[in-house]
Design an enzyme around this catalytic site. Structure first.
Site, PDB file in Angstrom:
ATOM      1  CE  LYS A  45      -5.191   5.594  -0.783  1.00  8.88           C
ATOM      2  NZ  LYS A  45      -3.979   4.827  -0.406  1.00  8.88           N
ATOM      3  CB  CYS A 131      -0.949   0.186  -5.340  1.00 11.22           C
ATOM      4  SG  CYS A 131      -1.804  -0.434  -3.874  1.00 11.22           S
TER       5      CYS A 131
HETATM    6  O1  RRO Z   1      -3.572   2.052  -0.411  1.00  7.88           O
HETATM    7  C1  RRO Z   1      -2.548   1.378  -0.220  1.00  7.88           C
HETATM    8  O2  RRO Z   1      -2.557   0.276   0.351  1.00  7.88           O
HETATM    9  C2  RRO Z   1      -1.228   1.832  -0.692  1.00  7.88           C
HETATM   10  C3  RRO Z   1      -0.989   2.326  -1.958  1.00  7.88           C
HETATM   11 BR1  RRO Z   1      -2.325   2.634  -3.209  1.00  7.88          BR
HETATM   12  C4  RRO Z   1       0.342   2.640  -2.347  1.00  7.88           C
HETATM   13  O3  RRO Z   1       0.633   3.078  -3.466  1.00  7.88           O
HETATM   14  N1  RRO Z   1       1.330   2.441  -1.450  1.00  7.88           N
HETATM   15  C5  RRO Z   1       1.087   1.961  -0.204  1.00  7.88           C
HETATM   16  O4  RRO Z   1       2.035   1.785   0.581  1.00  7.88           O
HETATM   17  N2  RRO Z   1      -0.194   1.670   0.156  1.00  7.88           N
END
Ligand code: RRO
Length: 314
Positions: A45, A131
């Protein structure tokens, strides 16, 4: 036996399929399950320097053709993931995996990469420039000057294998512009695409949005993003220097989808939404389905068709 082996940056993976960052990879149990699975590698993650709780729930919603999420970068902090990958590297020195980092500022990204550079970790790092879900923080990948600045600063000191996770682009001139920037750097890979950001899902019954954060705006993944993902993989494959390998992510539900991503130029594929729905048995099913297609077509390894998509001009 039909081989699903692939090579990126001189590292060989015995299966070209793995999870996409964010899905079932937030804690040690999740990562142990990936290690025990038939996936060719795992990615952790996306990490920030400190642990983050992320956005308030409900922050993910399943859709008939995919998912919407606004998780807001919930993670256990860089130390947690760096400890995990280093411990794994000691146990399995021949395996390469991916450590994802997603600082919410340039300073955070540089601080994390300095820490990784100084550590004993020798695996891949995926720098997430896409993100879509941190309130008040635009996606770096849509600001080309900023991407240039970030990579300039990173490669002043970073010497380990690094790739970037990109948002989807929707105009061919944007493919030209981002590829021209990426081609200036010793990147090992680019990963395309992250979720299609800032979409809105409406529940007509309740007359309300589907998720709480950001007034309901969130990133779309899963089946409905496949054509956009394939366009981005293909668009980048046609423009990037051959040393930069492409990881294709988006809309993979079955072996045909994997086959299409590879035809468009992917050396590896990542599965997010569908991995969330099925868990690690997904990788056995996809490998079986891809092998069946390859057998029917007489292919014995993925390099025989990687990037060989035909157009009506061929
Ligand atoms: O954690 C998120 O909300 C998230 C991330 Br970091 C990302 O790169 N892509 C996404 O769809 N959610």
């Amino acid at each position: 036996m039909t081989s699903l082996t692939t090579t990126i940056g001189g590292r060989t993976f015995d299966n070209c399929m793995m999870n996409a960052a964010g899905v079932r990879c937030q804690n040690k149990q999740d990562l142990d399950a990936l290690v025990a699975s038939s996936a060719g590698a795992y990615v952790t993650k996306s990490a920030t320097p400190q642990k983050r709780a992320g956005n308030p729930s409900p922050r993910m919603h399943t859709l008939p053709k995919g998912s919407i999420n606004s998780m807001g970068l919930p993670n256990n902090g860089l130390d947690y993931y760096l400890d995990y990958v280093i411990d794994d590297q000691r146990k399995r020195p021949d395996a390469t995996n991916f450590l994802s980092v997603a600082g919410t500022s340039l300073e955070d990204n540089l601080a994390m990469l300095h820490q990784i550079q100084e550590s004993e970790y020798t695996g891949f790092v995926e720098l997430n420039l896409s993100c879509p879900n941190v309130p008040g923080k635009p996606q770096v990948g849509y600001d080309f000057d900023r991407v240039n600045t970030v990579l300039d600063k990173v490669f002043e000191f970073y010497t380990k294998p690094l790739g970037v996770k990109l948002p989807p682009y929707f105009d061919l001139v944007h493919f030209d512009q981002i590829a021209a920037i990426l081609n200036q750097y010793p990147l090992t890979f680019v990963n395309s695409i992250n979720s299609i950001g800032n979409a809105l899902v409406v529940d007509p019954q309740t007359e309300r949005v589907a998720i709480r954060p950001k007034g309901g705006f969130g990133g779309i993944g899963g089946a409905s993003v496949k054509p956009t993902a394939l366009a981005n993989v293909r668009g980048l494959a046609l423009r990037l220097k051959p040393e930069i390998k492409i990881i294709g992510t988006g809309g993979i539900l079955n072996g045909v989808d994997v086959f299409e991503h590879i035809l468009c130029g992917a050396s590896m594929v990542q599965i997010g939404t569908q991995f969330g729905y099925e868990g690690t048995p997904l990788f056995d099913r996809l490998a079986k389905e891809l092998r069946e297609i390859m057998n029917q077509k007489g292919y014995t390894n993925i390099n025989e068709f990687r990037g060989k998509l035909k157009t009506f001009d061929d």
